[in-house]
Write a protein that holds these residues in place. Structure first.
Motif, PDB file in Angstrom:
ATOM      1  N   LEU A  56       0.964  -0.834   0.002  1.00 38.18           N
ATOM      2  CA  LEU A  56      -0.265  -0.263  -0.103  1.00 38.18           C
ATOM      3  C   LEU A  56       0.828   1.364  -0.081  1.00 38.18           C
ATOM      4  O   LEU A  56       2.120   1.491   0.836  1.00 38.18           O
ATOM      5  N   VAL A  57       0.191   1.548  -1.235  1.00 38.31           N
ATOM      6  CA  VAL A  57       1.522   3.326  -0.726  1.00 38.31           C
ATOM      7  C   VAL A  57       0.714   4.450  -0.453  1.00 38.31           C
ATOM      8  O   VAL A  57      -0.538   4.531  -1.434  1.00 38.31           O
ATOM      9  N   ALA A  58       0.890   5.920  -0.657  1.00 37.28           N
ATOM     10  CA  ALA A  58       0.014   6.872   0.029  1.00 37.28           C
ATOM     11  C   ALA A  58       0.493   7.613  -1.620  1.00 37.28           C
ATOM     12  O   ALA A  58       2.153   7.587  -1.595  1.00 37.28           O
ATOM     13  N   VAL A  59      -0.011   7.344  -2.907  1.00 37.00           N
ATOM     14  CA  VAL A  59       1.110   8.492  -4.137  1.00 37.00           C
ATOM     15  C   VAL A  59      -0.080  10.259  -3.481  1.00 37.00           C
ATOM     16  O   VAL A  59      -1.226  10.712  -3.297  1.00 37.00           O
ATOM     17  N   GLN A  60       1.059  11.222  -2.679  1.00 38.60           N
ATOM     18  CA  GLN A  60       0.992  12.908  -2.719  1.00 38.60           C
ATOM     19  C   GLN A  60       1.554  13.872  -3.963  1.00 38.60           C
ATOM     20  O   GLN A  60       1.886  13.402  -3.972  1.00 38.60           O
ATOM     21  N   HIS A  61       0.540  14.491  -3.225  1.00 26.51           N
ATOM     22  CA  HIS A  61       1.028  15.533  -4.044  1.00 26.51           C
ATOM     23  C   HIS A  61       0.793  15.553  -5.722  1.00 26.51           C
ATOM     24  O   HIS A  61       2.318  15.791  -6.029  1.00 26.51           O
ATOM     25  N   PRO A  62       0.222  14.240  -6.251  1.00 26.65           N
ATOM     26  CA  PRO A  62       0.259  14.075  -7.996  1.00 26.65           C
ATOM     27  C   PRO A  62       0.489  16.173  -8.521  1.00 26.65           C
ATOM     28  O   PRO A  62      -0.770  16.519  -8.029  1.00 26.65           O
ATOM     29  N   GLY A  63       1.057  15.843  -9.707  1.00 25.31           N
ATOM     30  CA  GLY A  63       0.754  16.934 -10.446  1.00 25.31           C
ATOM     31  C   GLY A  63       1.122  18.343 -10.285  1.00 25.31           C
ATOM     32  O   GLY A  63       1.310  19.401 -10.426  1.00 25.31           O
ATOM     33  N   GLU A  64       2.084  17.514  -8.743  1.00 28.91           N
ATOM     34  CA  GLU A  64       2.674  19.417  -8.488  1.00 28.91           C
ATOM     35  C   GLU A  64       4.048  19.972  -8.654  1.00 28.91           C
ATOM     36  O   GLU A  64       4.998  19.436  -8.494  1.00 28.91           O
ATOM     37  N   VAL A  65       3.722  20.486  -9.552  1.00 23.94           N
ATOM     38  CA  VAL A  65       5.019  20.683 -10.833  1.00 23.94           C
ATOM     39  C   VAL A  65       4.922  22.564 -10.352  1.00 23.94           C
ATOM     40  O   VAL A  65       3.663  23.379 -11.268  1.00 23.94           O
ATOM     41  N   ASP A  66       5.821  23.446 -10.898  1.00 24.55           N
ATOM     42  CA  ASP A  66       5.684  24.619 -10.816  1.00 24.55           C
ATOM     43  C   ASP A  66       5.359  25.033 -12.018  1.00 24.55           C
ATOM     44  O   ASP A  66       4.647  24.256 -12.989  1.00 24.55           O
ATOM     45  N   GLY A  67       3.984  25.825 -11.813  1.00 24.49           N
ATOM     46  CA  GLY A  67       3.294  26.732 -13.747  1.00 24.49           C
ATOM     47  C   GLY A  67       2.144  26.044 -13.117  1.00 24.49           C
ATOM     48  O   GLY A  67       1.534  26.212 -13.859  1.00 24.49           O
ATOM     49  N   ALA A  68       1.673  24.690 -12.109  1.00 21.51           N
ATOM     50  CA  ALA A  68       0.778  23.683 -12.333  1.00 21.51           C
ATOM     51  C   ALA A  68      -0.080  24.650 -11.822  1.00 21.51           C
ATOM     52  O   ALA A  68      -0.227  24.960 -11.106  1.00 21.51           O
ATOM     53  N   SER A  69      -1.453  24.187 -12.057  1.00 21.05           N
ATOM     54  CA  SER A  69      -2.861  24.754 -11.178  1.00 21.05           C
ATOM     55  C   SER A  69      -4.333  23.399 -11.614  1.00 21.05           C
ATOM     56  O   SER A  69      -4.014  23.432 -12.190  1.00 21.05           O
ATOM     57  N   VAL A  70      -5.274  24.424 -11.223  1.00 14.00           N
ATOM     58  CA  VAL A  70      -7.153  23.400 -11.771  1.00 14.00           C
ATOM     59  C   VAL A  70      -6.817  23.774 -13.448  1.00 14.00           C
ATOM     60  O   VAL A  70      -7.066  23.286 -14.402  1.00 14.00           O
ATOM     61  N   GLU A  71      -6.491  25.079 -13.643  1.00 15.56           N
ATOM     62  CA  GLU A  71      -6.894  25.236 -14.944  1.00 15.56           C
ATOM     63  C   GLU A  71      -5.454  24.874 -15.581  1.00 15.56           C
ATOM     64  O   GLU A  71      -6.094  24.565 -16.918  1.00 15.56           O
ATOM     65  N   LYS A  72      -4.292  24.684 -15.458  1.00 15.68           N
ATOM     66  CA  LYS A  72      -3.787  23.932 -16.165  1.00 15.68           C
ATOM     67  C   LYS A  72      -2.834  22.800 -15.081  1.00 15.68           C
ATOM     68  O   LYS A  72      -1.662  23.117 -15.192  1.00 15.68           O
ATOM     69  N   PRO A  73      -3.352  22.078 -15.695  1.00 22.55           N
ATOM     70  CA  PRO A  73      -2.563  20.236 -14.933  1.00 22.55           C
ATOM     71  C   PRO A  73      -1.262  20.253 -15.261  1.00 22.55           C
ATOM     72  O   PRO A  73      -1.212  19.550 -17.117  1.00 22.55           O
ATOM     73  N   ALA A  74      -1.016  19.927 -14.867  1.00 18.47           N
ATOM     74  CA  ALA A  74       0.779  18.536 -14.918  1.00 18.47           C
ATOM     75  C   ALA A  74       0.402  17.953 -15.084  1.00 18.47           C
ATOM     76  O   ALA A  74       0.754  16.620 -15.318  1.00 18.47           O
ATOM     77  N   SER A  75      -0.538  16.990 -14.243  1.00 22.00           N
ATOM     78  CA  SER A  75      -0.779  15.890 -13.911  1.00 22.00           C
ATOM     79  C   SER A  75      -2.093  14.834 -14.725  1.00 22.00           C
ATOM     80  O   SER A  75      -2.690  16.489 -14.833  1.00 22.00           O
ATOM     81  N   VAL A  76      -2.660  14.082 -15.234  1.00 21.99           N
ATOM     82  CA  VAL A  76      -3.846  13.878 -15.214  1.00 21.99           C
ATOM     83  C   VAL A  76      -4.196  12.861 -14.659  1.00 21.99           C
ATOM     84  O   VAL A  76      -5.285  12.375 -14.869  1.00 21.99           O
ATOM     85  N   TRP A  77      -3.582  12.288 -13.268  1.00 18.06           N
ATOM     86  CA  TRP A  77      -3.914  10.674 -12.621  1.00 18.06           C
ATOM     87  C   TRP A  77      -4.240  11.618 -11.627  1.00 18.06           C
ATOM     88  O   TRP A  77      -4.296  12.391 -11.126  1.00 18.06           O
TER      89      TRP A  77
END
Length: 684
Positions: free
Chosen positions: A638-659
């Motif tokens: 079991l693993v916790a996937v923490q802060h996916p998509g937390e990449v510089d410049g990312a936001s709800v409007e411009k997601p860096a991940s689709v996971w």
């Protein structure tokens, strides 16, 4: 031949600025709070024990096996045979590690070995309490969030559930920490200079802890939550907690809202934790400093609280986050929280006897006579390693009286800090990573007592001051400055203790502490894992032996070490963070901010036998995510996937991940379960 360890080369990658901003308040970009002048003790050790005396004869630890007890091999032991670590067959490896290693990659998914399957157990916002609505990122509310699974899951624990209506064999209790919120990935159009009250209150509700019963699908091995179960629970930044132990009631803990100094609203920045032998869970409050504003040198006292506004501006909506108005409120955070997942009516306790600092984790074990020993790391550059030994003994049995007694064990005992001594002259530790003349980074150590109950062992500090300002107490007794000690785990098989030291790029910089034998690389960007053995195999001992077990990085870099295992047969690893053990005694390492150009991952490494040091990557994270948890059971990881998509410049409007849910959906931190397709044991 032994590998030489020159200065590591530069690698791209690591944490994003966005992660640093929301997770720890840019701690690495501020001056390290520890400016004390603690010396290097390699020069003052008279008659230092040799490496073999320290970690061989003088500190023998046995490993139970089917054939009897055998002594752990010396670090120069090598595995037989040849082959490539990146191309080993699934059946090749130490027991528990017989899987094809996942190669380093940057795929936007959780990547697992061939022959393994996975499912998302629970996502941020999924309803777990009665009355909770389905998650809707565009219509989220504080009321809804307080009944839903929280944000940025970190520590995980899976506990057995007694039989209920014939389904007990398939049900367990999942406990999760929710470390912090990432508002730019939670709220469309978020303005960091002008957050709304609703956004702030949602963030308060997304912090804290979740307790949720999960059930296994026997047909697939998947785990799914059981909504509205009677044991399901949410604890947030506004829930009630009790301060207990020797500092409870101190004037240092009293505020205008709590004149008793014993009741606290909320828990913050819960990072890793531990599971006790008596069935409770421990949760470390880590980077609590970032939530408070308007501190001064008089009110901060060594914990890195800023003098201006906070990142999230919570002080605009609740005066307790304004240190100029409530100077003692920060003193009520930075503790280890104890929770009883089996008792929904139990008010969680903040255990002051375990000291106040940036707790990464708190993992207990028992002495031979039943006393509790808890190991703890303070996750800051140049801060310290601690342990606590209880005065009272655990009572066996599951009765109400025994449970009530055991839930008080962590309120009375002695708090210690570690002082590590290398067995080589300081001149031989030059920061390049080159081993000293004896060929090993190793030595001995002392647990220096700080306080026992109401008695302080630190000159010039009262016991209450020791518990509330534990970092200052460590400074005064000359504790060893470490490279961000995070998770600390004792092996349930051997008793040896493993310390994840994530990194410290300031090591050896101008005006900073130089390299020493326990932290031997200047500008240490990849981190290392330290192994220690308590003298006499007694967890309550005040002395120990230590050596470096892993020196992380690219195996092709000479400045790496894998307990003597051939480096051409291991996976690259960087920035060890959380650690856990599997049923076979292997250490599993999750990484945070890996600096080798690959996403973070989860790795298993053998700690004993001829394959000691064999390290294999089991999975990798989606883009921007950190690996947390982990829990390693016989047939499930079991693993916790923490802060996916937390990449510089990312936001709800411009997601860096689709996971995890694909394009057009908000990115959601989640818990993932992995199992073998054929239902067999992991890595066997």
């Amino acid at each position: 031949m032994r590998p030489h360890l020159p200065l590591i080369s530069s690698h791209q990658g690591g944490r994003s600025a966005l992660t640093c901003r929301f997770r720890c308040g840019d701690a690495c970009f501020h001056e390290a709070p520890n400016t004390s002048g603690n010396p290097y003790f390699g020069e003052v050790l008279a008659g230092a024990l040799s490496r073999r005396a320290v970690l061989g004869t003088a500190a023998v630890v046995t490993l139970a096996s089917a054939a009897g007890a055998s002594v752990l091999p010396a670090p120069e032991a090598r595995a037989a045979g040849g082959g490539s670590g990146h191309g080993t067959r699934p059946g090749d490896g130490a027991k528990g590690l017989r899987f094809t290693p996942v190669p380093p990659n940057t795929a936007d998914r959780v990547t697992v070995p061939p022959g393994y399957r996975q499912n998302i157990v629970i996502r941020w916002g999924e309803p777990i309490l009665r009355g909770a609505p389905a998650f809707d990122a565009e219509r989220q509310s504080a009321r809804a969030q307080a009944r839903q699974f929280g944000y940025n899951n970190d520590f995980l624990s899976l506990l057995p559930l007694e039989r209920e209506r014939g389904v007990a064999a398939r049900r367990q209790i999942l406990v999760a920490n929710h470390e912090y919120t990432d508002e730019v990935l939670m709220f469309r159009g978020y303005d960091p200079d002008a957050p709304t009250r609703e956004q702030v209150e949602i963030a308060w509700a997304a912090h804290g802890l979740s307790v949720v019963v999960v059930e296994e699908d026997r047909g697939t091995g998947a785990l799914t939550p059981v909504p509205r179960h009677a044991l399901n629970r949410r604890l947030t930044a506004t829930s009630e907690f009790l301060l207990t132990g020797p500092a409870a009631g101190s004037e240092l803990l009293r505020t205008s809202a709590d004149r008793t100094g014993s009741r606290v609203r909320g828990t913050l920045n819960n990072c890793a934790g531990g599971t006790t032998p008596w069935g409770t869970t421990l949760h470390g409050e880590e980077n609590f400093n970032q939530y408070f504003a308007h501190a001064s040198s008089a009110t901060d006292r060594r914990y890195g609280i800023g003098t201006g506004a906070s990142e999230r501006k919570w002080e605009r909506f609740d005066p307790r986050f304004d240190v100029s108005r409530e100077p003692n409120e920060p003193h009520r955070f930075g503790w280890v929280v104890e929770l009883d997942p089996y008792d929904p009516d139990f008010t969680p306790r903040k255990r002051t006897a375990l000291g106040r600092f940036k707790h990464e984790a708190a993992q207990p074990r028992l002495t031979a006579d039943g006393r509790a020993v808890v190991y703890m790391g303070d996750d800051e550059k140049f801060d310290y390693l601690y342990k606590f030994v209880s005065s009272r003994r655990m009572r066996a049995g599951g009765g109400r009286a025994a449970r009530a007694h055991n839930r008080t064990l962590l309120d009375e005992g002695t708090l210690y800090v570690a002082k590590l001594t290398g067995d080589s002259p300081a001149a031989e530790i030059d920061g390049s990573g080159k081993p000293p003349a004896d060929g090993e980074f190793d030595g001995s150590g002392t647990w220096v007592p700080l306080a026992t109950g109401d008695t302080s062992h630190v000159p010039g500090m009262s016991a209450e001051e020791v518990y509330v300002f534990t970092r200052l107490a460590g400074d005064r007794v000359g504790a060893t400055k470490m490279d961000r000690p995070e998770d600390v785990e004792p092996s349930p098989r051997t008793g040896r203790v493993y310390v994840a030291l994530t990194n410290n790029t300031d090591r050896g910089a101008s005006g900073k502490a130089p390299a020493d034998e326990a932290n031997p690389r200047a500008a240490n960007k990849h981190g290392h894992v330290l192994e220690l053995a308590e003298y006499g195999d007694d967890p309550a001992a005040e002395g120990f032996a230590w050596r470096l077990f892993l020196v992380a990085g690219d195996p092709e870099d000479p400045a790496t070490y894998f307990a003597g295992f051939p480096k051409e047969r291991v996976s690259p690893v960087s920035c060890p963070d959380n650690v856990a053990f599997d049923p076979h005694g292997n250490l599993w390492i999750s990484t945070d901010g890996a600096r080798l150009g690959s996403h973070d991952g989860l790795f298993g490494v053998a700690t004993a036998g001829e394959r000691r040091g064999e390290l294999k990557q089991f999975l990798t994270m989606p883009k921007g995510a950190e690996t947390c948890g982990p829990v390693i059971q016989e047939r499930r990881v079991l693993v916790a996937v923490q802060h996916p998509g937390e990449v510089d410049g990312a936001s709800v409007e411009k997601p860096a991940s689709v996971w995890p849910d694909g394009e057009g959906r908000v990115v959601r931190p989640s818990v993932v379960a992995v199992w073998r397709e054929d239902g067999g044991a992991i890595g066997v």
